[in-house]
Design a protein around this motif. Structure first.
Motif, PDB file in Angstrom:
ATOM      1  N   VAL A  28       0.861  -1.176   0.000  1.00 21.12           N
ATOM      2  CA  VAL A  28       0.000   0.000   0.000  1.00 21.12           C
ATOM      3  C   VAL A  28       0.893   1.220   0.000  1.00 21.12           C
ATOM      4  O   VAL A  28       1.865   1.292   0.750  1.00 21.12           O
ATOM      5  CB  VAL A  28      -0.926   0.017   1.248  1.00 21.12           C
ATOM      6  N   GLU A  29       0.558   2.181  -0.863  1.00 19.52           N
ATOM      7  CA  GLU A  29       1.324   3.414  -0.939  1.00 19.52           C
ATOM      8  C   GLU A  29       0.371   4.592  -1.034  1.00 19.52           C
ATOM      9  O   GLU A  29      -0.698   4.481  -1.628  1.00 19.52           O
ATOM     10  CB  GLU A  29       2.234   3.416  -2.168  1.00 19.52           C
ATOM     11  N   PHE A  30       0.752   5.705  -0.442  1.00 22.15           N
ATOM     12  CA  PHE A  30       0.080   6.985  -0.632  1.00 22.15           C
ATOM     13  C   PHE A  30       1.044   7.828  -1.434  1.00 22.15           C
ATOM     14  O   PHE A  30       2.068   8.272  -0.914  1.00 22.15           O
ATOM     15  CB  PHE A  30      -0.261   7.647   0.709  1.00 22.15           C
ATOM     16  N   GLY A  31       0.711   8.003  -2.703  1.00 30.11           N
ATOM     17  CA  GLY A  31       1.677   8.644  -3.584  1.00 30.11           C
ATOM     18  C   GLY A  31       2.854   7.703  -3.727  1.00 30.11           C
ATOM     19  O   GLY A  31       2.697   6.558  -4.094  1.00 30.11           O
ATOM     20  N   ARG A  32       4.008   8.165  -3.365  1.00 33.61           N
ATOM     21  CA  ARG A  32       5.202   7.309  -3.407  1.00 33.61           C
ATOM     22  C   ARG A  32       5.652   6.890  -2.012  1.00 33.61           C
ATOM     23  O   ARG A  32       6.713   6.301  -1.841  1.00 33.61           O
ATOM     24  CB  ARG A  32       6.341   8.046  -4.100  1.00 33.61           C
ATOM     25  N   ILE A  33       4.824   7.184  -1.017  1.00 30.01           N
ATOM     26  CA  ILE A  33       5.188   6.864   0.364  1.00 30.01           C
ATOM     27  C   ILE A  33       4.586   5.508   0.736  1.00 30.01           C
ATOM     28  O   ILE A  33       3.363   5.346   0.748  1.00 30.01           O
ATOM     29  CB  ILE A  33       4.675   7.947   1.332  1.00 30.01           C
ATOM     30  N   PRO A  34       5.432   4.515   1.047  1.00 28.58           N
ATOM     31  CA  PRO A  34       4.910   3.203   1.418  1.00 28.58           C
ATOM     32  C   PRO A  34       4.256   3.230   2.803  1.00 28.58           C
ATOM     33  O   PRO A  34       4.694   3.947   3.703  1.00 28.58           O
ATOM     34  CB  PRO A  34       6.140   2.303   1.417  1.00 28.58           C
ATOM     35  N   VAL A  35       3.178   2.459   2.939  1.00 30.20           N
ATOM     36  CA  VAL A  35       2.492   2.320   4.223  1.00 30.20           C
ATOM     37  C   VAL A  35       3.139   1.142   4.945  1.00 30.20           C
ATOM     38  O   VAL A  35       3.344   0.079   4.345  1.00 30.20           O
ATOM     39  CB  VAL A  35       0.983   2.065   3.997  1.00 30.20           C
ATOM     40  N   PRO A  36       3.473   1.292   6.234  1.00 24.17           N
ATOM     41  CA  PRO A  36       4.077   0.181   6.982  1.00 24.17           C
ATOM     42  C   PRO A  36       3.192  -1.068   6.947  1.00 24.17           C
ATOM     43  O   PRO A  36       1.953  -0.977   6.918  1.00 24.17           O
ATOM     44  CB  PRO A  36       4.193   0.727   8.407  1.00 24.17           C
ATOM     45  N   ALA A  37       3.814  -2.234   6.940  1.00 18.09           N
ATOM     46  CA  ALA A  37       3.107  -3.508   6.804  1.00 18.09           C
ATOM     47  C   ALA A  37       2.043  -3.709   7.871  1.00 18.09           C
ATOM     48  O   ALA A  37       0.971  -4.237   7.585  1.00 18.09           O
ATOM     49  CB  ALA A  37       4.102  -4.660   6.824  1.00 18.09           C
ATOM     50  N   ASP A  38       2.304  -3.272   9.108  1.00 17.96           N
ATOM     51  CA  ASP A  38       1.308  -3.488  10.165  1.00 17.96           C
ATOM     52  C   ASP A  38       0.047  -2.651   9.915  1.00 17.96           C
ATOM     53  O   ASP A  38      -1.071  -3.110  10.153  1.00 17.96           O
ATOM     54  CB  ASP A  38       1.884  -3.219  11.549  1.00 17.96           C
ATOM     55  N   LEU A  39       0.203  -1.446   9.381  1.00 12.51           N
ATOM     56  CA  LEU A  39      -0.958  -0.618   9.054  1.00 12.51           C
ATOM     57  C   LEU A  39      -1.693  -1.162   7.826  1.00 12.51           C
ATOM     58  O   LEU A  39      -2.928  -1.138   7.772  1.00 12.51           O
ATOM     59  CB  LEU A  39      -0.541   0.827   8.812  1.00 12.51           C
ATOM     60  N   ALA A  40      -0.938  -1.669   6.863  1.00 14.20           N
ATOM     61  CA  ALA A  40      -1.557  -2.262   5.677  1.00 14.20           C
ATOM     62  C   ALA A  40      -2.374  -3.492   6.076  1.00 14.20           C
ATOM     63  O   ALA A  40      -3.474  -3.706   5.566  1.00 14.20           O
ATOM     64  CB  ALA A  40      -0.502  -2.632   4.648  1.00 14.20           C
ATOM     65  N   LYS A  41      -1.879  -4.277   7.013  1.00 10.34           N
ATOM     66  CA  LYS A  41      -2.603  -5.459   7.498  1.00 10.34           C
ATOM     67  C   LYS A  41      -3.888  -5.044   8.212  1.00 10.34           C
ATOM     68  O   LYS A  41      -4.935  -5.683   8.048  1.00 10.34           O
ATOM     69  CB  LYS A  41      -1.699  -6.286   8.426  1.00 10.34           C
ATOM     70  N   MET A  42      -3.825  -3.971   8.986  1.00 14.56           N
ATOM     71  CA  MET A  42      -5.030  -3.469   9.656  1.00 14.56           C
ATOM     72  C   MET A  42      -6.070  -3.036   8.621  1.00 14.56           C
ATOM     73  O   MET A  42      -7.262  -3.322   8.772  1.00 14.56           O
ATOM     74  CB  MET A  42      -4.682  -2.299  10.576  1.00 14.56           C
ATOM     75  N   ALA A  43      -5.624  -2.358   7.570  1.00 15.41           N
ATOM     76  CA  ALA A  43      -6.534  -1.929   6.503  1.00 15.41           C
ATOM     77  C   ALA A  43      -7.123  -3.143   5.786  1.00 15.41           C
ATOM     78  O   ALA A  43      -8.329  -3.189   5.513  1.00 15.41           O
ATOM     79  CB  ALA A  43      -5.799  -1.028   5.514  1.00 15.41           C
ATOM     80  N   GLU A  44      -6.292  -4.122   5.507  1.00 13.85           N
ATOM     81  CA  GLU A  44      -6.750  -5.344   4.853  1.00 13.85           C
ATOM     82  C   GLU A  44      -7.833  -6.038   5.687  1.00 13.85           C
ATOM     83  O   GLU A  44      -8.878  -6.431   5.160  1.00 13.85           O
ATOM     84  CB  GLU A  44      -5.567  -6.280   4.629  1.00 13.85           C
ATOM     85  N   ASP A  45      -7.605  -6.167   6.989  1.00 11.36           N
ATOM     86  CA  ASP A  45      -8.585  -6.803   7.877  1.00 11.36           C
ATOM     87  C   ASP A  45      -9.899  -6.029   7.907  1.00 11.36           C
ATOM     88  O   ASP A  45     -10.982  -6.615   7.859  1.00 11.36           O
ATOM     89  CB  ASP A  45      -8.024  -6.939   9.296  1.00 11.36           C
ATOM     90  N   ALA A  46      -9.811  -4.713   7.969  1.00  8.66           N
ATOM     91  CA  ALA A  46     -11.014  -3.877   8.004  1.00  8.66           C
ATOM     92  C   ALA A  46     -11.793  -3.982   6.694  1.00  8.66           C
ATOM     93  O   ALA A  46     -13.025  -4.096   6.696  1.00  8.66           O
ATOM     94  CB  ALA A  46     -10.640  -2.425   8.284  1.00  8.66           C
ATOM     95  N   ILE A  47     -11.101  -3.969   5.578  1.00  8.46           N
ATOM     96  CA  ILE A  47     -11.761  -4.088   4.276  1.00  8.46           C
ATOM     97  C   ILE A  47     -12.444  -5.445   4.147  1.00  8.46           C
ATOM     98  O   ILE A  47     -13.587  -5.541   3.699  1.00  8.46           O
ATOM     99  CB  ILE A  47     -10.750  -3.865   3.124  1.00  8.46           C
TER     100      ILE A  47
END
Length: 75
Positions: free
Chosen positions: A9-28
């Motif tokens: 997961v990236e916002f623009g060119r800034i990567p999102v840390p894996a733990d936050l991406a996992k939280m987003a994945e679980d919520a979705i």
């Protein structure tokens, strides 16, 4: 069922840390499971979003109407 697998997961060119991406994945995934379970006549055998296109095998209802989710109901 549909399961989202976020490989990165990236916002623009800034990567999102894996733990936050996992939280987003679980919520979705929780949100999708709840919403899709309420659609009478929906059956999903295969659903994939790929660079080459969207693949779907299953059944869809003839019509479906949904209101806008209330605040706090989005992942």
């Amino acid at each position: 069922s549909v399961t989202v697998d976020l490989r990165s997961v990236e916002f623009g060119r800034i990567p999102v840390p894996a733990d936050l991406a996992k939280m987003a994945e679980d919520a979705i995934n929780s949100y999708l499971a709840g919403r899709l379970a309420t659609i009478t006549g929906l059956s999903i055998q295969t659903f994939a979003l790929e660079e080459a296109g969207v693949y779907f095998a299953g059944t869809l209802p003839e019509t479906y109407e949904a209101g806008t989710p209330a605040a706090g109901q989005l992942p």
